[in-house]
Design a protein around this motif. Structure first.
Motif, PDB file in Angstrom:
ATOM      1  N   SER A 153     -60.537 -30.600 -78.627  1.00  0.00           N
ATOM      2  CA  SER A 153     -60.489 -30.651 -80.093  1.00  0.00           C
ATOM      3  C   SER A 153     -59.319 -29.849 -80.646  1.00  0.00           C
ATOM      4  O   SER A 153     -58.903 -30.058 -81.788  1.00  0.00           O
ATOM      5  CB  SER A 153     -61.798 -30.108 -80.684  1.00  0.00           C
ATOM      6  OG  SER A 153     -62.899 -30.886 -80.271  1.00  0.00           O
ATOM      7  N   GLY A 154     -58.795 -28.926 -79.830  1.00  0.00           N
ATOM      8  CA  GLY A 154     -57.656 -28.127 -80.243  1.00  0.00           C
ATOM      9  C   GLY A 154     -56.341 -28.780 -79.851  1.00  0.00           C
ATOM     10  O   GLY A 154     -56.072 -29.935 -80.164  1.00  0.00           O
ATOM     11  N   HIS A 155     -55.544 -28.039 -79.099  1.00  0.00           N
ATOM     12  CA  HIS A 155     -54.181 -28.486 -78.815  1.00  0.00           C
ATOM     13  C   HIS A 155     -54.099 -29.715 -77.913  1.00  0.00           C
ATOM     14  O   HIS A 155     -53.171 -30.515 -78.047  1.00  0.00           O
ATOM     15  CB  HIS A 155     -53.394 -27.342 -78.170  1.00  0.00           C
ATOM     16  CG  HIS A 155     -53.215 -26.165 -79.071  1.00  0.00           C
ATOM     17  ND1 HIS A 155     -54.170 -25.183 -79.202  1.00  0.00           N
ATOM     18  CD2 HIS A 155     -52.202 -25.805 -79.898  1.00  0.00           C
ATOM     19  CE1 HIS A 155     -53.751 -24.274 -80.057  1.00  0.00           C
ATOM     20  NE2 HIS A 155     -52.561 -24.625 -80.506  1.00  0.00           N
ATOM     21  N   MET A 156     -55.046 -29.875 -76.993  1.00  0.00           N
ATOM     22  CA  MET A 156     -54.920 -30.946 -76.003  1.00  0.00           C
ATOM     23  C   MET A 156     -54.864 -32.327 -76.636  1.00  0.00           C
ATOM     24  O   MET A 156     -54.106 -33.195 -76.192  1.00  0.00           O
ATOM     25  CB  MET A 156     -56.055 -30.864 -74.983  1.00  0.00           C
ATOM     26  CG  MET A 156     -55.938 -29.699 -74.022  1.00  0.00           C
ATOM     27  SD  MET A 156     -57.248 -29.679 -72.778  1.00  0.00           S
ATOM     28  CE  MET A 156     -56.845 -31.145 -71.827  1.00  0.00           C
ATOM     29  N   LEU A 157     -55.666 -32.574 -77.645  1.00  0.00           N
ATOM     30  CA  LEU A 157     -55.625 -33.861 -78.336  1.00  0.00           C
ATOM     31  C   LEU A 157     -54.748 -33.824 -79.583  1.00  0.00           C
ATOM     32  O   LEU A 157     -54.092 -34.808 -79.920  1.00  0.00           O
ATOM     33  CB  LEU A 157     -57.039 -34.294 -78.725  1.00  0.00           C
ATOM     34  CG  LEU A 157     -57.937 -34.823 -77.603  1.00  0.00           C
ATOM     35  CD1 LEU A 157     -59.318 -35.163 -78.133  1.00  0.00           C
ATOM     36  CD2 LEU A 157     -57.308 -36.053 -76.941  1.00  0.00           C
TER      37      LEU A 157
END
Length: 308
Positions: free
Chosen positions: A163-167
């Motif tokens: 939900s943070g940086h990865m997506l």
């Protein structure tokens, strides 16, 4: 040394303690790479006070087998991600693929500059907002990931990370590549309240051009939404307060436009829902049953982690 003696030595070791030591060291390294101030550590410790309320029934040793490498992977990308992000930003600046220029449009919308957020402005509040903004982009995420690690939940670690940086990084790039929108202070020729020092004009333009949607807002709001799912009231209260402060700081410091903030919140909501979907599909259709059985505390204990 015989195989029997080797097995006896291995079994006699306190692997849980080794895992705890390794975990503490890894968390410390995360803080060192991020140049965390003492206030960052204090905030993390407060958020960990009620961690037992959200712990799941998984044996520590079994969790460490997967949890420590996963935390290590996040740590590795944290250390290399900042340079990668600025390479992309420089590439977009050099290729100038922005068909839409929104500075004039955004500046013409009443209250959109967020100047109303500075109706009460003091030197102390200025310093506080600068600290909140500078650390908010990654600290809000790391607090949640570290805390989810100590709840012994692989699912929560993945949920916060996705939900943070990865997506958000890959999904937000099309916006930044299509829309050219500079920070509020730059458009209105005001002083930079973050007091940043730029090597040259190109460095300044790269730093101030990616505004819509506000990623400071989207990261912090995604963490806020996920934190509300936890049981511990201390953690929920701290994260709601901290994440809301990050969002407010983007307006107070004249960085983002009000519409950027609303767009960032909507973007965060969509990212959280996409993360939920990916984890649900991965858990139900992709994750091997052997992994689920191993991850359980004992073969007779119903799985309450990845099957949730």
């Amino acid at each position: 040394m015989s195989k029997v003696k080797l097995n006896e030595i291995v079994k006699s070791q306190d692997w849980t303690m080794f895992g705890i030591i390794a975990s503490i060291y890894l968390v410390w390294r995360i803080g060192v790479v991020g140049n965390w101030s003492k206030e960052c550590w204090i905030l993390l410790l407060i958020c960990l006070l009620g961690v037992r309320k959200d712990q799941i029934d998984v044996d520590w040793r079994r969790f460490f087998i997967f949890g420590i490498p996963l935390l290590g992977v996040f740590y590795y990308f944290y250390g290399t991600g900042n340079g990668f992000w600025w390479k992309i930003a420089n590439w977009m600046f050099e290729n100038n693929r922005h068909p839409w220029h929104w500075d004039a449009y955004m500046n013409a919308i009443p209250l959109n500059t967020g100047g109303w957020a500075r109706w009460i402005a003091t030197p102390f509040l200025d310093r506080a907002m600068v600290w909140i903004y500078n650390y908010g982009f990654v600290l809000s995420l790391w607090i949640c990931i570290v805390r989810s690690f100590w709840t012994r939940s692989i699912k929560k670690m993945l949920s916060y990370a996705l939900s943070g940086h990865m997506l958000q990084f890959p999904l937000i790039l099309p916006f930044y590549n299509l829309i050219l929108l500079h920070e509020v202070w730059y458009v209105n020729k005001q002083p930079d309240l973050l007091h940043r020092v730029f090597a040259d004009e190109n460095s300044l333009l790269v730093a101030v051009m990616n505004c819509f949607p506000s990623m400071h807002t989207s990261i912090s709001f995604a963490m806020l939404l996920l934190a509300l799912r936890e049981k511990d009231r201390i953690f929920k209260t701290m994260m709601v307060t901290y994440c809301a402060s990050i969002i407010f700081s983007t307006l107070y410091l004249q960085i983002h436009w009000l519409i950027d903030v609303f767009a960032g919140m909507l973007f965060a909501y969509g990212t959280v829902k996409l993360s939920d979907l990916l984890i649900r599909v991965g858990s139900n259709r992709i994750l091997p049953a052997k992994f689920k059985r191993f991850y359980q505390k004992s073969p007779k204990t119903p799985g309450n982690e990845l099957s949730a």
